[in-house]
Design an enzyme around this catalytic site. Structure first.
Site, PDB file in Angstrom:
ATOM      1  N   GLY A   5       0.842  -1.197   0.000  1.00  0.00           N
ATOM      2  CA  GLY A   5       0.000   0.000   0.000  1.00  0.00           C
ATOM      3  C   GLY A   5       0.866   1.231   0.000  1.00  0.00           C
ATOM      4  N   CYS A  34       5.349  -6.084   1.712  1.00  0.00           N
ATOM      5  CA  CYS A  34       5.693  -4.657   1.669  1.00  0.00           C
ATOM      6  C   CYS A  34       5.021  -3.895   2.821  1.00  0.00           C
ATOM      7  CB  CYS A  34       5.373  -4.067   0.299  1.00  0.00           C
ATOM      8  SG  CYS A  34       6.152  -2.470   0.035  1.00  0.00           S
ATOM      9  N   TYR A  35       3.976  -3.126   2.555  1.00  0.00           N
ATOM     10  CA  TYR A  35       3.285  -2.433   3.652  1.00  0.00           C
ATOM     11  C   TYR A  35       2.784  -3.446   4.683  1.00  0.00           C
ATOM     12  CZ  TYR A  35      -0.191   0.467   6.047  1.00  0.00           C
ATOM     13  OH  TYR A  35      -0.934   1.123   6.989  1.00  0.00           O
ATOM     14  N   HIS A  72       8.129  -7.749  -3.409  1.00  0.00           N
ATOM     15  CA  HIS A  72       6.853  -8.148  -4.017  1.00  0.00           C
ATOM     16  C   HIS A  72       6.983  -9.483  -4.746  1.00  0.00           C
ATOM     17  CE1 HIS A  72       4.487  -4.497  -3.263  1.00  0.00           C
ATOM     18  NE2 HIS A  72       5.674  -3.889  -3.302  1.00  0.00           N
ATOM     19  N   GLU A  79       4.645 -11.161  -5.976  1.00  0.00           N
ATOM     20  CA  GLU A  79       3.572 -11.324  -6.958  1.00  0.00           C
ATOM     21  C   GLU A  79       3.918 -10.763  -8.335  1.00  0.00           C
ATOM     22  OE1 GLU A  79       3.745  -9.277  -4.469  1.00  0.00           O
ATOM     23  OE2 GLU A  79       2.624  -7.411  -4.738  1.00  0.00           O
ATOM     24  N   SER A  99     -25.102 -10.823 -25.507  1.00  0.00           N
ATOM     25  CA  SER A  99     -24.628  -9.934 -26.564  1.00  0.00           C
ATOM     26  C   SER A  99     -23.730 -10.697 -27.537  1.00  0.00           C
ATOM     27  CB  SER A  99     -23.808  -8.805 -25.933  1.00  0.00           C
ATOM     28  OG  SER A  99     -22.634  -9.358 -25.339  1.00  0.00           O
ATOM     29  N   GLY A 100     -23.389 -11.927 -27.184  1.00  0.00           N
ATOM     30  CA  GLY A 100     -22.423 -12.683 -27.988  1.00  0.00           C
ATOM     31  C   GLY A 100     -21.037 -12.579 -27.394  1.00  0.00           C
ATOM     32  N   GLY A 101     -20.864 -11.659 -26.453  1.00  0.00           N
ATOM     33  CA  GLY A 101     -19.585 -11.541 -25.751  1.00  0.00           C
ATOM     34  C   GLY A 101     -19.402 -12.739 -24.836  1.00  0.00           C
ATOM     35  N   VAL A 102     -18.150 -12.980 -24.462  1.00  0.00           N
ATOM     36  CA  VAL A 102     -17.872 -14.193 -23.698  1.00  0.00           C
ATOM     37  C   VAL A 102     -18.541 -14.156 -22.321  1.00  0.00           C
ATOM     38  CG1 VAL A 102     -15.635 -13.392 -22.825  1.00  0.00           C
ATOM     39  CG2 VAL A 102     -16.045 -15.825 -23.039  1.00  0.00           C
ATOM     40  N   ASP A 103     -18.646 -12.983 -21.714  1.00  0.00           N
ATOM     41  CA  ASP A 103     -19.221 -12.917 -20.369  1.00  0.00           C
ATOM     42  C   ASP A 103     -20.714 -13.266 -20.369  1.00  0.00           C
ATOM     43  OD1 ASP A 103     -16.726 -12.068 -19.634  1.00  0.00           O
ATOM     44  OD2 ASP A 103     -17.254  -9.945 -19.500  1.00  0.00           O
ATOM     45  N   SER A 104     -21.468 -12.598 -21.239  1.00  0.00           N
ATOM     46  CA  SER A 104     -22.917 -12.854 -21.202  1.00  0.00           C
ATOM     47  C   SER A 104     -23.234 -14.251 -21.735  1.00  0.00           C
ATOM     48  CB  SER A 104     -23.675 -11.772 -21.969  1.00  0.00           C
ATOM     49  OG  SER A 104     -23.302 -11.755 -23.319  1.00  0.00           O
ATOM     50  N   THR A 105     -22.480 -14.707 -22.726  1.00  0.00           N
ATOM     51  CA  THR A 105     -22.744 -16.047 -23.269  1.00  0.00           C
ATOM     52  C   THR A 105     -22.477 -17.107 -22.200  1.00  0.00           C
ATOM     53  OG1 THR A 105     -22.058 -15.226 -25.427  1.00  0.00           O
ATOM     54  CG2 THR A 105     -22.213 -17.607 -25.191  1.00  0.00           C
ATOM     55  N   LYS A 137     -11.277 -12.599 -16.348  1.00  0.00           N
ATOM     56  CA  LYS A 137     -11.642 -12.845 -17.742  1.00  0.00           C
ATOM     57  C   LYS A 137     -11.045 -14.147 -18.285  1.00  0.00           C
ATOM     58  CE  LYS A 137     -13.595 -10.632 -21.310  1.00  0.00           C
ATOM     59  NZ  LYS A 137     -14.844  -9.860 -21.227  1.00  0.00           N
TER      60      LYS A 137
END
Ligand code: XMP
Length: 517
Positions: free
Chosen positions: A60, A87-88, A175, A177, A230-236, A373
Site C-alpha cells: 500500500g 511490503c506495507y 513483491h 507477486e 450480446s455474444g460476448g464471452v461474459d454474457s454467453t 476474464k
C-alpha cells in the site's frame, strides 16, 4: 462468495497496493481460490466467517505512522492460520509485534537479497536472489523474542523477510507477486500450498459445478431468470451456466441496439443458436439511435442506453410474470473497478454493475462475479463456446456509442464499424489478434484536410487503439509493427472516403482509459 465453502480460500486484505490484484491472480494460478477484501471491511468477524486457509496483507502507498494509515488489528495474527505480509503488510506485522518501522533510503526495482536463515517459505531459493522492491519505509528492528530475520537486502542490510517465532506469520519487504521477482511465484506456492496447506481444487470442472450449484440454491424452482446476451464471452457464459442450472427457467434475449460491430447481429444469433440458447431477438436499433440523437457526453450515453435496456427487460418481465431475476455477466475486475470492493473512486460507470434502476423490480444474479476474464474464457470453451468467440476481444455493453466521440451519427457509426473491421482483419492476418487485449478504431468530430485525387478534401480523423492488458484495469499501448500499422492506415483511407487521417493512440492506461470516453 457463499457458495465457495468447498474451496479453500486465501484472503487478500487490500491496503491500496497497486499489485494487490496480482496477488489474488497468482494464488488462483496455483488452483487455489483467492479473494480480495478491502482493509476497511476486513473485520475480525467477517474474516472468521470466511474461514480462509491463509491471509495475505497487501502492499500500500501509506506509511504505517501516517494519520489515518489503513490498518487491521493484531487479531489477524491470532486466527491460528498462516499470514503473509507483503511490503506495507510486512511493516504492519512488524509494528503489531512491537517492531520499529522507519523512513529509510528507499529501495526501488531490482534488489539483491541474502537468505540468512533457512525456512520452508524460501524452498527452491538460492541463498542470494534478486527480488522487486518498492518502498520508502523499512523495518528497522524486530523484538528478538518474537521474530527471526530470514533475509536481508545485500546493499542496505535492511530486513527483507522475517518470521514470527511462535506462529506461521511472515513478512516480506519485496513483491513476490510481480514477474520481476523471478522466484516470487515459488515463494507464494511455498506459503499457500506448503505452509497453509490449501487444497488446489480451484479447477475448471469444480468451479463450474460450484457456480451451477450456487445458482440452483439461489433461484427457487418456478422463478425464471432473464439473461440478455450480446455474444460476448461474459454474457454467453452467464447464459450457459444458467441453462445448466435452471434449464427452461432461463429466458435469453439478444437486443440489437444498433451500436454493434460490422455483421455482428447475424453472426451472434447463429453462434447462440448453435449453443442451444435460442434467444428472443429484439431489434431496437431505431429506438436507441433516436434516444442518442444530439447526446455528446459519454456518461449520458451510458445512462440512456442502460435505461433503454432496462425498459426492454421490464417489458419482457411484464409479459411473463414468473421472471423474477435478471442475470448479469459482471466479472471480478468490473466489481473492483466500479469501486464496490475497494472504495476507490469511480472511473467509468460500467452499466452492468449496480446500475439497474430499482423500478425494474428484478433480483440480480451475477454468476461470474468472482472470476477473472481468462477464467471466464476457459469456462466458456469447456461449455462448448467456439474458441474464436471465447477469445474475442472485449466489447463494451454500450457498443460503439462509447467508441464514437461526440454525437453518434449514422456517418460516424459507419466509419467506426468499417475502420474497426479493417483493424481486426489486419491484426488477424499478421497473427496478432489473440496477443492483444482490444483493437479498434474510434472517430470523433475532428477534421483534417486531405488530398483525394487532386482535390482538397476535408475528412474525419480516425484513431486506432490497440492495447495489451491482463484484465483491462491497466493497459499498455501495443507496439504493433509499423508495416501492419501502415497497412491499416492505408486501407482505412482508401476504403472509407470520408477519412483523411489515421492516428495511432500511444498512451497507456493509466493515464488514459482504453475506450475514448
Ligand atoms: P476503460 O475505457 O475504462 O475500459 O479503460 C476498461 C474495459 O472496460 C470496457 N468498458 C466497458 N464495458 N460497459 C462495458 O460493458 C461500459 O460502459 C464500458 N466502458 C468501458 C472497455 O472496453 C475495456 O475492456
Amino acid at each position: 462468495m457463499s457458495s465457495s465453502r468447498s474451496f479453500d480460500r486465501v484472503l487478500v486484505i487490500n491496503f491500496g497496493g497497486q499489485y494487490t490484484h496480482l496477488i489474488a491472480r497468482r494464488v488462483r494460478e496455483l488452483s487455489v481460490y483467492s479473494e480480495i477484501v478491502n482493509y476497511a471491511e476486513a473485520s475480525q468477524q467477517l474474516v472468521e466467517e470466511l474461514r480462509p486457509r491463509a491471509v495475505i496483507l497487501s502492499g500500500g502507498p501509506s506509511s504505517i505512522y501516517a494519520e489515518n494509515a489503513p490498518k487491521v488489528g493484531s487479531w489477524v495474527l491470532e486466527l491460528g492460520i498462516p499470514v503473509l505480509g507483503i511490503c506495507y503488510g510486512h511493516q504492519l506485522i512488524a509494528s503489531m509485534i512491537g517492531g520499529r518501522v522507519e523512513r529509510g533510503l528507499g529501495e526501488y526495482g531490482k534488489t539483491e537479497i541474502e537468505i540468512v536463515e533457512r525456512d520452508p517459505i524460501f524452498n527452491g531459493w538460492n541463498s542470494r536472489e534478486f527480488v522487486w522492491m518498492s518502498h520508502g519505509d523499512y523495518v528497522a528492528e524486530l523484538p528478538k523474542d518474537r521474530a527471526v530475520v530470514l533475509a536481508r537486502s545485500v546493499e542496505t542490510g535492511y530486513i527483507a523477510a522475517f518470521k514470527l517465532i511462535d506462529r506461521p506469520a511472515y513478512g516480506v519487504q519485496f513483491h513476490p507477486e510481480v514477474v520481476h521477482t523471478p522466484k516470487g511465484k515459488r515463494l507464494l506456492e511455498n506459503f499457500v500450498i506448503g505452509i497453509a496447506k490449501a487444497q488446489q481444487n480451484w479447477v475448471l470442472g469444480s468451479v463450474i459445478d460450484m457456480i451451477v450449484e450456487g445458482l440452483r440454491k439461489t433461484i427457487p424452482p418456478g422463478e425464471k431468470v432473464l439473461c440478455a446476451v450480446s455474444g460476448g464471452v461474459d454474457s454467453t457464459t452467464t447464459a450457459l451456466l444458467l441453462k445448466k442450472a435452471v434449464g427452461n427457467g432461463l429466458v435469453t434475449v439478444f437486443v440489437n441496439h444498433g451500436l454493434l460491430r460490422e455483421g455482428e447481429a447475424e453472426a451472434v444469433l447463429d453462434m447462440l443458436k448453435s449453443l442451444g440458447l435460442n434467444p428472443i431477438y429484439i431489434d431496437a436499433s431505431g429506438k436507441f439511435l433516436e434516444a442518442l440523437r444530439g447526446v455528446r457526453d459519454c456518461e449520458e450515453k451510458r445512462r440512456i442506453i442502460g435505461e433503454l435496456f432496462a425498459k426492454i427487460f421490464k417489458d419482457i418481465a411484464e409479459s411473463d410474470k414468473s421472471i423474477k431475476w435478471l442475470a448479469q455477466g459482471t466479472t471480478y475486475p468490473d466489481v473492483i473497478e466500479s469501486g464496490f470492493a475497494t472504495g476507490a473512486d469511480r472511473i467509468k460507470s460500467h452499466h452492468n454493475v449496480a446500475g439497474l434502476p430499482q423500478w425494474l423490480g428484478l433480483k440480480v444474479v451475477e454468476p461470474l462475479k468472482y472470476l477473472y476474464k481468462d477464467e471466464v474464457r476457459r469456462i466458456a470453451v469447456a461449455l462448448g463456446v467456439p474458441e474464436d468467440w471465447a477469445y474475442r476481444h472485449p466489447f463494451p455493453g454500450p457498443g460503439l456509442a462509447v467508441r464514437i466521440i461526440g454525437e453518434v451519427t449514422e456517418e460516424k457509426l459507419r466509419i467506426a464499424r468499417r475502420a474497426s473491421r479493417i483493424v481486426e482483419e489486419e491484426l488477424a492476418k499478421a497473427g496478432l489478434y489473440r496477443s492483444v487485449w482490444q483493437a479498434f478504431a474510434t472517430v470523433g468530430d475532428d477534421k483534417w484536410v486531405g488530398v483525394k485525387g487532386d482535390k482538397r478534401a476535408v475528412g474525419y480523423v480516425v484513431t486506432v487503439r490497440i492495447v495489451e492488458s491482463e484484465d483491462g484495469m491497466t493497459a499498455d499501448w501495443s507496439k504493433i509493427p509499423h508495416d501492419v500499422l501502415e497497412k491499416i492506415a492505408s486501407r482505412i483511407t482508401r476504403e472509407i472516403p470520408e477519412v483523411t487521417l489515421v492516428t495511432y493512440a500511444i498512451t497507456s492506461k493509466p493515464p488514459s482509459t482504453i475506450e475514448p470516453c
